[in-house]
Enzyme design. Sequence first.
Site, PDB file in Angstrom:
ATOM      1  N   ASP A 134      -3.245   4.745  -2.180  1.00 39.58           N
ATOM      2  CA  ASP A 134      -4.517   5.140  -1.449  1.00 39.58           C
ATOM      3  C   ASP A 134      -4.997   6.434  -1.824  1.00 39.58           C
ATOM      4  O   ASP A 134      -3.841   7.562  -2.050  1.00 39.58           O
ATOM      5  CB  ASP A 134      -3.688   5.514  -0.013  1.00 39.58           C
ATOM      6  CG  ASP A 134      -4.768   5.576   0.969  1.00 39.58           C
ATOM      7  OD1 ASP A 134      -5.541   4.562   1.342  1.00 39.58           O
ATOM      8  OD2 ASP A 134      -4.511   6.700   1.789  1.00 39.58           O
TER       9      ASP A 134
ATOM     10  N   GLU B 177      -6.464   3.725  -5.939  1.00 37.40           N
ATOM     11  CA  GLU B 177      -7.761   3.759  -5.154  1.00 37.40           C
ATOM     12  C   GLU B 177      -8.293   5.209  -5.631  1.00 37.40           C
ATOM     13  O   GLU B 177      -7.709   6.209  -5.147  1.00 37.40           O
ATOM     14  CB  GLU B 177      -7.634   3.626  -3.536  1.00 37.40           C
ATOM     15  CG  GLU B 177      -8.964   3.572  -2.953  1.00 37.40           C
ATOM     16  CD  GLU B 177      -8.967   4.310  -1.578  1.00 37.40           C
ATOM     17  OE1 GLU B 177     -10.023   3.813  -0.909  1.00 37.40           O
ATOM     18  OE2 GLU B 177      -8.136   5.054  -1.131  1.00 37.40           O
TER      19      GLU B 177
ATOM     20  N   HIS C 242     -11.021  -3.678   3.084  1.00 39.41           N
ATOM     21  CA  HIS C 242     -11.079  -3.329   4.488  1.00 39.41           C
ATOM     22  C   HIS C 242     -11.635  -1.964   4.882  1.00 39.41           C
ATOM     23  O   HIS C 242     -12.023  -1.761   6.147  1.00 39.41           O
ATOM     24  CB  HIS C 242      -9.702  -2.891   5.069  1.00 39.41           C
ATOM     25  CG  HIS C 242      -9.072  -1.947   4.258  1.00 39.41           C
ATOM     26  ND1 HIS C 242      -8.700  -1.997   2.935  1.00 39.41           N
ATOM     27  CD2 HIS C 242      -8.623  -0.573   4.737  1.00 39.41           C
ATOM     28  CE1 HIS C 242      -8.543  -0.632   2.592  1.00 39.41           C
ATOM     29  NE2 HIS C 242      -8.185   0.113   3.588  1.00 39.41           N
ATOM     30  N   ASP C 243     -12.542  -1.142   3.733  1.00 39.93           N
ATOM     31  CA  ASP C 243     -13.256  -0.268   4.241  1.00 39.93           C
ATOM     32  C   ASP C 243     -14.683  -0.475   3.953  1.00 39.93           C
ATOM     33  O   ASP C 243     -15.538   0.616   4.095  1.00 39.93           O
ATOM     34  CB  ASP C 243     -12.924   1.049   3.219  1.00 39.93           C
ATOM     35  CG  ASP C 243     -11.327   1.579   3.543  1.00 39.93           C
ATOM     36  OD1 ASP C 243     -11.055   1.514   4.800  1.00 39.93           O
ATOM     37  OD2 ASP C 243     -10.692   2.124   2.581  1.00 39.93           O
TER      38      ASP C 243
ATOM     39  N   ASP D   2       0.765  -1.445  -0.046  1.00 40.16           N
ATOM     40  CA  ASP D   2       0.037   0.080  -0.139  1.00 40.16           C
ATOM     41  C   ASP D   2       0.847   1.390   0.103  1.00 40.16           C
ATOM     42  O   ASP D   2       1.997   1.336   0.728  1.00 40.16           O
ATOM     43  CB  ASP D   2      -0.899  -0.054   1.243  1.00 40.16           C
ATOM     44  CG  ASP D   2      -2.377   0.396   0.820  1.00 40.16           C
ATOM     45  OD1 ASP D   2      -2.609   1.507   0.323  1.00 40.16           O
ATOM     46  OD2 ASP D   2      -3.235  -0.136   1.318  1.00 40.16           O
TER      47      ASP D   2
HETATM   48  C1  NOJ Z   1      -8.342   4.895   1.860  1.00 39.35           C
HETATM   49  C2  NOJ Z   1      -8.113   3.655   2.762  1.00 39.35           C
HETATM   50  O1  NOJ Z   1      -8.418   2.669   2.086  1.00 39.35           O
HETATM   51  C3  NOJ Z   1      -8.737   3.929   4.267  1.00 39.35           C
HETATM   52  O2  NOJ Z   1      -8.435   2.973   5.020  1.00 39.35           O
HETATM   53  C4  NOJ Z   1      -8.158   4.978   4.814  1.00 39.35           C
HETATM   54  O3  NOJ Z   1      -8.853   5.395   6.123  1.00 39.35           O
HETATM   55  C5  NOJ Z   1      -8.221   6.344   3.734  1.00 39.35           C
HETATM   56  N1  NOJ Z   1      -7.893   5.995   2.532  1.00 39.35           N
HETATM   57  C6  NOJ Z   1      -7.154   7.355   4.472  1.00 39.35           C
HETATM   58  O4  NOJ Z   1      -6.011   7.029   4.121  1.00 39.35           O
END
Ligand code: NOJ
Length: 557
Positions: free
Chosen positions: A203, A259, A332-333, A102
């Site tokens: 990210d 992302e 994970h989100d 990441d």
């Molecule tokens: C996206 C990530 O997947 C998430 O877990 C994170 O809180 C935010 N970006 C900030 O880095």
Amino acid sequence: MEEAIRRAWWKEAVVYQIYPRSFQDTNGDGVGDLPGVIRRLDYVKELGADVIWLNPIYRSPNDDNGYDISDYRAIMEEFGTMADFDVLLREAHARGIRIVMDLVVNHTSDEHPWFVESRKSKDNPYRDYYIWREGKNGAEPNNWGGSFSGSAWQLDEVTGMYYLHLFSKKQPDLNWENPKVRREVYDLMRFWLDKGIDGFRMDVINFISKTADFPDGETNGGLYGDFGPFCINGPRIHEFLHEMNREALAPYDVMTVGEMPGATPEQAALYTGFDREELNMIFQFEHVGLDGGEYGKWSLNRVPLRALKETLSKWQTELDGRGWNSLYWNNHDQPRVVSRFGDDSTPLFREKSAKMLGTLLHMLQGTPYIYQGEELGMTNVAFPSIDDYRDIETLNAYREFTERRGVAPDEMLAYIHKNSRDNARTPMQWDDSPNAGFTTGTPWIAVNPAYREINAKAALADPNSVFYYYKKLIALRREYPIIVYGHYRLLLPDDDRVYAYERSLNGEKLLVVCSFSREAIPFPLPVPEGAELLLGNYEGESGDLRPFEARVYRYRE
Ligand code: NOJ
């Protein structure tokens, strides 16, 4: 004439995402670690995935579980050492598994030495590494809200100025306008690439270019303004990504996935266009935003099937031949796929809908991502109290909505049960021993009580498990290039219960039929003559499409 396909290993790969904090603890501190990932490499190998994406493992004060990095060249103490990482990389490679890291460079931790310097004085050499502004009329420079509730600006007492943080106040945004910042980023990327890693998941990488002025944003009925139009897909984004490609990535045979909340297919075609030298693929967010409501993600809405079809189909057709799709249901989100898009209300529906959703996704054009536990059909958790939750986004939103926006605590808890990021972050369920075999200590977040039935040990012992079905999905992708490269066409767009589509490549075809219904319904399409049943989640064929049934037929035109 045969249509030529542009082959690439990262198009043919299947990625398994590991959230190390919740994967496997080996030293009893209740936190997963790198030796735990090493211990479970054979499990990933057995499944058949050939790339692992690791969520951040760098040194971090863990305000946002590693997305707040204080040293990009060191390993988080709780996870182990650089020596552990080197073993992990070697052992993964020995099994034919690549490792993707990441890359979190929209922001750092406020404990990163750059920020520690930056805040010291207005003329510190690191001042310009971050985004500082004077207040306006004794308040924040503008009305933007951060992604984790509250203002996106934090007043720093030392110099009396505000710094921008699109996430928590411990995650100050880097200033990408500063060429020194960009050089630092490319340097640290090369540090990891030279170690032999196989790529980066980047990210919120489409947040790095901000507009030059910082006007107020639309409040849309909320407490704060939306920073989106001024920070997402900003003016210099393509220039920065192209430069990053040239300066850091180009010499290495690696994969990249950006992302990108808020990206459209048109933009994705630019980010991932084959000759543009930016990224290989992006994570788009449209299909995981379809159940949003008045309070954004905090809602009880279900995803309407027709909207899901429309969205996924748009991405399939618009990127075909122009760029490349990543395919994911959860990470994970996001909440667990089977609870969100499927049905976890009975063991049978859980198993069938988990397999159906796996089929639907893995038969699409793109690179599939499996989030740890998805291959077991792991479900959402419903903790009884807000005190059981750990995620900063969840905790901040609970406070803001219950204290400032008049939402009743029980109502907010219902939203959290449905959509909190902690649904994905409960420990991996390895077996039915205490704490699901994740730790011998006290886990940093409680285990989902469902672990007694849903766990890897049980799945590996049951030839009919979701695990072995995913294994088959991966194996089929290896065997049939049409699954990776074929063109896509949606069938039955107006059907509210069935998602059906066709793939085609050089005279070969696939028919994919997936039911979202809890009842049996008539099979909605003629089965093409001479078609072979490649895969299904029920025994044999029937004239009906059974509850959450999925079938894949293969035939020639
Ligand atoms: C996206 C990530 O997947 C998430 O877990 C994170 O809180 C935010 N970006 C900030 O880095």
